[in-house]
Design an enzyme around this catalytic site. Sequence first.
Site, mmCIF file in Angstrom:
data_model
loop_
_atom_site.group_PDB
_atom_site.id
_atom_site.type_symbol
_atom_site.label_atom_id
_atom_site.label_comp_id
_atom_site.label_asym_id
_atom_site.label_seq_id
_atom_site.Cartn_x
_atom_site.Cartn_y
_atom_site.Cartn_z
ATOM 1 C CB SER A 1 67.025 -49.493 2.299
ATOM 2 O OG SER A 1 66.101 -48.822 3.131
ATOM 3 C CE1 TYR B 1 59.558 -48.984 4.396
ATOM 4 C CE2 TYR B 1 61.555 -47.655 4.292
ATOM 5 C CZ TYR B 1 60.905 -48.821 4.660
ATOM 6 O OH TYR B 1 61.603 -49.821 5.281
ATOM 7 C CB THR C 1 58.463 -51.334 1.662
ATOM 8 O OG1 THR C 1 59.727 -51.856 1.233
ATOM 9 C CG2 THR C 1 58.037 -52.084 2.907
ATOM 10 C CE LYS D 1 61.384 -56.675 1.315
ATOM 11 N NZ LYS D 1 60.907 -56.369 2.675
ATOM 12 C CG HIS E 1 59.300 -55.650 6.913
ATOM 13 N ND1 HIS E 1 58.940 -54.760 5.933
ATOM 14 C CD2 HIS E 1 60.414 -55.133 7.483
ATOM 15 C CE1 HIS E 1 59.796 -53.749 5.921
ATOM 16 N NE2 HIS E 1 60.708 -53.948 6.851
ATOM 17 C CG ASP F 1 61.473 -61.166 1.737
ATOM 18 O OD1 ASP F 1 60.607 -61.364 2.615
ATOM 19 O OD2 ASP F 1 61.689 -60.030 1.281
#
Length: 381
Positions: free
Chosen positions: A109, A132, A158, A254, A278, A309
Site C-alpha cells: 500500500s 491513492y 483505490t 479497486k 473497502h 474482495d
Amino acid sequence: MHLRNCHNFHDFRRMAKQRLPGPIFNYIDGAADDEVTHRRNTAAFESCDLVPNVLRGVNGIDMSVTVMGQKLGMPVYCSPTALQRLFHHEGERAVAAAAARFDTMFGVSSLGTVSLEEARRISGGPQVYQFYFHKDRGLNREMMARAKQAGIDVMMLTVDSITGGNRERDKRTGFAIPFKLNPAGITQFAVKPSWAINYFLHERFRLPQLENHVDMGGGVMSISKYFTEMLDPSMSWDDVAEMVQYWDGQFCLKGVMSVEDAKRAVEIGCTGIVLSNHGGRQLDGSRTAFDQLAEVVDAVGDRIDVMMDGGVQRGTHVLKALSLGAKAVGLGRYYLFPLAAAGQAGVERALELMRMEIERGMRLMGCSSVEQLTRQNLRFR
C-alpha cells in the site's frame, strides 16, 4: 492460544485480540458507521448454496488462475492494506514471504510500512502497488515511475476513498497515526505490554512510500489529514485515463461497484477491476461485492478481469465467487489477524488452511480445475 490451535478465521481473530492493544485490534476489526456492510460482506455468501456434482473422476486439482497477466498458484491473493508493522513488527515482509511461498500475488500500500522495493526483493511473485490519487499530479507520476523501476507488475488505484470513512471505534480510542490516543486508548495499550516492547525493540515505524512527500513526524501529518489534505476528491475518469496511459501496463481500479463504472474502466483501458466496499470501512449501507458480482461479470467479464474482495473467510466463499465469474478473490482481514497473531508463520498457516479448503471444496464439487466452476454449481435462496 497457540497457532496450531487456529483452524479458521475466528480462531486467528481471537488470537490477534489477545495479543494486540485494543485500539489497534479495533482498527483492523472495525468498519464505518453501524458496520452493517462489514457484517453483510460475509453473510452475503450464506444466501448462496453450492450444488456439487459427484463421480467426476477428480484426480489432481489445478487451482491456478491467470489474472491481469499474472499466473497465481491459487485463486486468492493478499490485498494491499495499510500500516502492517503496527500489527506485527514483520509487517509486509511477512506477507511478501508467505505469498511467495504459496505462489500468489500480494500488494504493498501507499500507506505500507515497508518499501515496495524491499517487498519486491523478498518475493519474486506478482506484486501490486496500491496507491491513492493525489492533488499533486507530479507526485502521482513519481509514484508510478518508482513502481515501474521497482519491477511492480500491476498498479492498483483505490477509487472508493476520496474521503475517509466514519470509523467510530477509532474515534472512541483516539487511534491516529502518529498516535494521539485518549486516556481510554492509552489504558488499553498499558494492559498489553508485550506488544509495546516488541514495537519499540524493532526499527522505527515509517511509511516509506510517502516519507519523501509527506511530513509524518512530530504529529504534523496524521493519516486522516493525509486523506483530507493530500488526496484529490475531484478525481475524475479523465484523470484516471491519463494515468492508465502513463503506466502503460496492467492497471486495476479497486472499489468499483456499479456496472456503469465497470464499463467506463474498460473504455479507459484498465485491465482489471476489484469489486470492493473497502471491507465495509467506507460507505456503510453499500452493497456487497459478492451480491454485485454476477451483474458486473455479465456486463464486462469478457473484456476485463473482474476480481472481488470483502468478507471472505472460507474456501467455499472463494468457490462461490469463482463460480459467479470472479477471476481471483482478495483477502484482507483474513491474513491481517494471523499476521497480528504470529507474523509470517501466522500468514502462512492462514494461506495453507485456505489452500486446503479450496482443494477439498473443489474435490467435493467434482471440479478438477477452476474453469469447471460455473453458475450451474450455484443456487441462490
